[in-house]
Design a protein around this motif. Structure first.
Motif, PDB file in Angstrom:
ATOM      1  N   ILE A   1     -79.041  59.629  95.878  1.00  0.00           N
ATOM      2  CA  ILE A   1     -79.229  61.080  95.875  1.00  0.00           C
ATOM      3  C   ILE A   1     -79.875  61.509  97.180  1.00  0.00           C
ATOM      4  O   ILE A   1     -80.909  60.976  97.582  1.00  0.00           O
ATOM      5  N   HIS A   2     -79.246  62.479  97.830  1.00  0.00           N
ATOM      6  CA  HIS A   2     -79.808  62.998  99.075  1.00  0.00           C
ATOM      7  C   HIS A   2     -80.921  63.993  98.737  1.00  0.00           C
ATOM      8  O   HIS A   2     -80.731  64.893  97.937  1.00  0.00           O
ATOM      9  N   ASP A   3     -82.090  63.806  99.334  1.00  0.00           N
ATOM     10  CA  ASP A   3     -83.167  64.775  99.194  1.00  0.00           C
ATOM     11  C   ASP A   3     -83.954  64.818 100.497  1.00  0.00           C
ATOM     12  O   ASP A   3     -83.599  64.159 101.479  1.00  0.00           O
ATOM     13  N   ALA A   4     -85.008  65.607 100.508  1.00  0.00           N
ATOM     14  CA  ALA A   4     -85.766  65.782 101.753  1.00  0.00           C
ATOM     15  C   ALA A   4     -86.385  64.480 102.232  1.00  0.00           C
ATOM     16  O   ALA A   4     -86.486  64.234 103.434  1.00  0.00           O
ATOM     17  N   ASP A   5     -86.805  63.622 101.305  1.00  0.00           N
ATOM     18  CA  ASP A   5     -87.417  62.358 101.701  1.00  0.00           C
ATOM     19  C   ASP A   5     -86.384  61.403 102.285  1.00  0.00           C
ATOM     20  O   ASP A   5     -86.663  60.689 103.248  1.00  0.00           O
ATOM     21  N   VAL A   6     -85.194  61.379 101.704  1.00  0.00           N
ATOM     22  CA  VAL A   6     -84.110  60.578 102.278  1.00  0.00           C
ATOM     23  C   VAL A   6     -83.774  61.095 103.672  1.00  0.00           C
ATOM     24  O   VAL A   6     -83.573  60.312 104.610  1.00  0.00           O
ATOM     25  N   GLN A   7     -83.721  62.422 103.815  1.00  0.00           N
ATOM     26  CA  GLN A   7     -83.438  63.012 105.125  1.00  0.00           C
ATOM     27  C   GLN A   7     -84.481  62.571 106.151  1.00  0.00           C
ATOM     28  O   GLN A   7     -84.147  62.220 107.285  1.00  0.00           O
ATOM     29  N   ARG A   8     -85.750  62.567 105.739  1.00  0.00           N
ATOM     30  CA  ARG A   8     -86.816  62.153 106.651  1.00  0.00           C
ATOM     31  C   ARG A   8     -86.674  60.680 107.032  1.00  0.00           C
ATOM     32  O   ARG A   8     -86.833  60.313 108.199  1.00  0.00           O
ATOM     33  N   ILE A   9     -86.378  59.829 106.038  1.00  0.00           N
ATOM     34  CA  ILE A   9     -86.199  58.405 106.312  1.00  0.00           C
ATOM     35  C   ILE A   9     -85.072  58.188 107.315  1.00  0.00           C
ATOM     36  O   ILE A   9     -85.204  57.428 108.285  1.00  0.00           O
ATOM     37  N   LEU A  10     -83.952  58.870 107.100  1.00  0.00           N
ATOM     38  CA  LEU A  10     -82.808  58.713 108.003  1.00  0.00           C
ATOM     39  C   LEU A  10     -83.116  59.273 109.381  1.00  0.00           C
ATOM     40  O   LEU A  10     -82.732  58.685 110.398  1.00  0.00           O
ATOM     41  N   ASN A  11     -83.812  60.423 109.426  1.00  0.00           N
ATOM     42  CA  ASN A  11     -84.158  61.007 110.728  1.00  0.00           C
ATOM     43  C   ASN A  11     -85.039  60.059 111.529  1.00  0.00           C
ATOM     44  O   ASN A  11     -84.841  59.870 112.738  1.00  0.00           O
ATOM     45  N   GLN A  12     -86.025  59.454 110.852  1.00  0.00           N
ATOM     46  CA  GLN A  12     -86.904  58.513 111.553  1.00  0.00           C
ATOM     47  C   GLN A  12     -86.114  57.307 112.048  1.00  0.00           C
ATOM     48  O   GLN A  12     -86.353  56.814 113.155  1.00  0.00           O
ATOM     49  N   PHE A  13     -85.168  56.847 111.241  1.00  0.00           N
ATOM     50  CA  PHE A  13     -84.351  55.716 111.660  1.00  0.00           C
ATOM     51  C   PHE A  13     -83.493  56.080 112.866  1.00  0.00           C
ATOM     52  O   PHE A  13     -83.411  55.319 113.846  1.00  0.00           O
ATOM     53  N   LEU A  14     -82.842  57.251 112.814  1.00  0.00           N
ATOM     54  CA  LEU A  14     -81.945  57.646 113.901  1.00  0.00           C
ATOM     55  C   LEU A  14     -82.706  57.891 115.202  1.00  0.00           C
ATOM     56  O   LEU A  14     -82.165  57.690 116.291  1.00  0.00           O
ATOM     57  N   ASN A  15     -83.964  58.326 115.074  1.00  0.00           N
ATOM     58  CA  ASN A  15     -84.777  58.574 116.273  1.00  0.00           C
ATOM     59  C   ASN A  15     -85.342  57.295 116.866  1.00  0.00           C
ATOM     60  O   ASN A  15     -85.770  57.277 118.011  1.00  0.00           O
ATOM     61  N   HIS A  16     -85.368  56.219 116.085  1.00  0.00           N
ATOM     62  CA  HIS A  16     -85.893  54.931 116.560  1.00  0.00           C
ATOM     63  C   HIS A  16     -84.894  53.824 116.228  1.00  0.00           C
ATOM     64  O   HIS A  16     -85.246  52.811 115.632  1.00  0.00           O
ATOM     65  N   ASN A  17     -83.645  54.063 116.584  1.00  0.00           N
ATOM     66  CA  ASN A  17     -82.583  53.116 116.225  1.00  0.00           C
ATOM     67  C   ASN A  17     -82.896  51.728 116.766  1.00  0.00           C
ATOM     68  O   ASN A  17     -83.260  51.564 117.918  1.00  0.00           O
ATOM     69  N   SER A  18     -82.767  50.744 115.890  1.00  0.00           N
ATOM     70  CA  SER A  18     -83.127  49.377 116.238  1.00  0.00           C
ATOM     71  C   SER A  18     -81.895  48.550 116.535  1.00  0.00           C
ATOM     72  O   SER A  18     -80.810  48.781 115.980  1.00  0.00           O
ATOM     73  N   SER A  19     -82.042  47.562 117.403  1.00  0.00           N
ATOM     74  CA  SER A  19     -80.938  46.665 117.717  1.00  0.00           C
ATOM     75  C   SER A  19     -80.571  45.776 116.520  1.00  0.00           C
ATOM     76  O   SER A  19     -79.557  45.095 116.557  1.00  0.00           O
ATOM     77  N   GLU A  20     -81.411  45.825 115.455  1.00  0.00           N
ATOM     78  CA  GLU A  20     -81.119  45.030 114.267  1.00  0.00           C
ATOM     79  C   GLU A  20     -79.987  45.638 113.430  1.00  0.00           C
ATOM     80  O   GLU A  20     -79.478  44.997 112.515  1.00  0.00           O
ATOM     81  N   TYR A  21     -79.577  46.879 113.752  1.00  0.00           N
ATOM     82  CA  TYR A  21     -78.567  47.575 112.965  1.00  0.00           C
ATOM     83  C   TYR A  21     -77.375  47.960 113.855  1.00  0.00           C
ATOM     84  O   TYR A  21     -77.518  48.176 115.051  1.00  0.00           O
ATOM     85  N   ASN A  22     -76.228  48.067 113.230  1.00  0.00           N
ATOM     86  CA  ASN A  22     -75.032  48.602 113.894  1.00  0.00           C
ATOM     87  C   ASN A  22     -74.765  49.995 113.340  1.00  0.00           C
ATOM     88  O   ASN A  22     -74.661  50.185 112.136  1.00  0.00           O
ATOM     89  N   PHE A  23     -74.629  50.964 114.236  1.00  0.00           N
ATOM     90  CA  PHE A  23     -74.372  52.344 113.867  1.00  0.00           C
ATOM     91  C   PHE A  23     -72.895  52.626 114.150  1.00  0.00           C
ATOM     92  O   PHE A  23     -72.468  52.621 115.303  1.00  0.00           O
ATOM     93  N   LEU A  24     -72.114  52.858 113.084  1.00  0.00           N
ATOM     94  CA  LEU A  24     -70.664  52.979 113.232  1.00  0.00           C
ATOM     95  C   LEU A  24     -70.158  54.299 112.678  1.00  0.00           C
ATOM     96  O   LEU A  24     -70.109  54.499 111.452  1.00  0.00           O
ATOM     97  N   PRO A  25     -69.768  55.254 113.555  1.00  0.00           N
ATOM     98  CA  PRO A  25     -69.195  56.535 113.091  1.00  0.00           C
ATOM     99  C   PRO A  25     -67.828  56.299 112.461  1.00  0.00           C
ATOM    100  O   PRO A  25     -67.083  55.390 112.878  1.00  0.00           O
ATOM    101  N   PHE A  26     -67.494  57.097 111.450  1.00  0.00           N
ATOM    102  CA  PHE A  26     -66.155  57.004 110.860  1.00  0.00           C
ATOM    103  C   PHE A  26     -65.128  57.561 111.829  1.00  0.00           C
ATOM    104  O   PHE A  26     -65.368  58.567 112.496  1.00  0.00           O
TER     105      PHE A  26
END
Length: 455
Positions: free
Chosen positions: A430-455
């Motif tokens: 479920i998308h909510d404000a807390d999920v949005q915050r978690i994702l925003n923090q991740f996107l602002n500090h993207n780590s080399s441990e993850y692969n970011f793949l646009p559709f």
């Protein structure tokens, strides 16, 4: 001769850092009988909360004229010296006594024995190992429950009985100084702690009825759980630790999924000791619409709205964001919903607004800049998958976002093309404000441990 100092204290609260002793009782035993004793009320030098008085009966009048702990510290250290420190839920009494002795100028340490943990070994299978129910089960009467001298006396009786029945040397294993028994909660099976993985995930503390007391996330579950039990890591609430009967965990593979899973479980279980949780259930939606003159306007409303552009945790967060947008794209604060005024906004005279609010700028020109802003938040990054480590070497963990909305996470075998088959493995979220915050923090500090793949 080995000596056992059976101790019980009454206090002004549950933390040995913030609270003080109001009564202490010590019975010195040789393992079969009492050979010495000490008892005293103690003036804590701080108010005694009413809820404590309702339990112990000790109030300001009771301790009037009683010595401070420093006044009796010489006698306390004398009877404790060279003895095994014994108590029911031993860490509670031990940390209070050590803290008070430290404040009195003594650096004291001792081997410990917890009679709760000892009783679990000697009398397995009982429904409860609380002092009241255990003593009643064994046929002992405590004539002064929740008073130090009464509780210590019945604890001594129970200790003597257990020693007489201990033909396997169980006590020696429990006394081992510095072992795991020294820090894990008394009602928790040590094997549950020992079997915790040193991997990322979410962990749960449960009470005796299976209710979740606390939910947390960790990069290393075992290390993080241990830190809850350690007095060196801060101020453990001993009243909380004594309620912990069971541990459980969910492996999550990586920190991003751990954060999302923790958020989900806290809102599902609402554990009482997550009250200070940073997450909240409020969400505010940013929406866009055209007014009667074809200008694109914006507003922020509580709750999730259809066709929202993005969400915020608070109105203040939304206002800060929109002021930044107004500056960056030269947009009108009135049309962004930041100013509620008649006529022109306050930025027209300074030249920061081109006058869309009073028709001085055409809606075509103004809307082009609005659409450029919209494009920056809904186009390139609106549909994507984040791929990270899985729960083992044979799988990958992934998180799916579509049209800027969180869809969920899942785990798939490493040989699977997640971009094509993610729907087969996803656990919807479920998308909510807390999920949005978690994702925003991740996107602002993207780590080399993850692969970011646009559709």
């Amino acid at each position: 001769m080995r000596k056992y100092a059976i101790v019980d204290v009454e206090t002004t609260g549950g933390s040995s850092i913030d609270n003080k002793i109001t009564e202490i009782a010590i019975y010195l035993s040789d393992g079969t009988q009492i050979i010495d004793s000490f008892h005293s009320l103690v003036d804590p030098g701080v108010p005694i909360p009413s809820y404590i008085t309702s339990i112990t009966g000790i109030d300001e009048e009771t301790i009037h004229g009683a010595p401070s702990f420093s006044d009796i510290s010489d006698e306390v250290i004398s009877i404790l010296k060279d003895s095994i420190f014994v108590a029911h839920n031993v860490n509670f009494d031990y940390h209070f006594v050590r803290q008070e002795l430290k404040s009195s100028g003594y650096q004291w340490d001792s081997k410990k024995l917890c009679t709760v943990r000892y009783a679990r070994k000697i009398f397995p299978g009982l429904q409860s190992y609380g002092l009241g129910k255990l003593s009643a089960h064994l046929g002992y009467t405590n004539k002064a429950r929740h008073r130090a001298y009464g509780d210590a006396s019945v604890t001594a009786d129970i200790l003597h009985l257990m020693i007489s029945k201990d033909s396997l040397g169980i006590m020696e294993k429990l006394i081992s100084h510095g072992s795991v028994h020294g820090y894990i909660p008394p009602n928790l099976d040590e094997n549950e702690f020992k079997n915790l993985p040193e991997m990322p995930g979410v962990y749960y503390f449960h009470d005796g009825k299976g209710k979740a007391l606390y939910v947390g996330k960790a990069k290393n579950i075992k290390k993080r759980v241990k830190s809850h039990f350690s007095t060196r890591s801060g101020k453990p609430e001993l009243s909380f630790l004594n309620q912990i009967h069971h541990l459980d965990y969910d492996l999550c593979g990586n920190e991003l999924i751990s954060l999302l899973h923790e958020n989900e479980k806290i809102k599902k279980l609402w554990p009482p000791f997550n009250r200070a949780q940073k997450f909240n259930s409020k969400v505010f939606s940013l929406v866009s619409y055209k007014d009667g003159s074809s200008y694109l306007r914006h507003g922020v409303a509580p709750g999730r709205k259809p066709n929202l552009l993005m969400t915020f945790n608070s109105l203040m967060e939304s206002r800060n964001y929109l002021f930044g947008v107004a500056k960056e794209y030269s947009l009108c604060p009135k049309l962004l919903g930041l100013q509620k005024v008649k006529g022109k906004c306050s930025w027209v005279d300074s030249g920061e607004c081109e006058g869309a609010c009073v028709g001085e700028e055409s809606f075509d020109e103004y809307n082009k800049r609005v659409e450029k802003w919209h494009s920056s938040i809904t186009s390139s990054n609106s549909d994507f998958i984040i791929i990270g480590e899985g729960r083992n070497s044979d799988e990958k963990g992934f998180v799916v976002v579509m049209k800027n909305l969180y869809k969920g996470y899942g785990f798939a075998p490493t040989e699977v093309n997640i971009m094509e088959k993610w729907e087969e493995y996803i656990q919807p979220g479920i998308h909510d404000a807390d999920v949005q915050r978690i994702l925003n923090q991740f996107l602002n500090h993207n780590s080399s441990e993850y692969n970011f793949l646009p559709f």
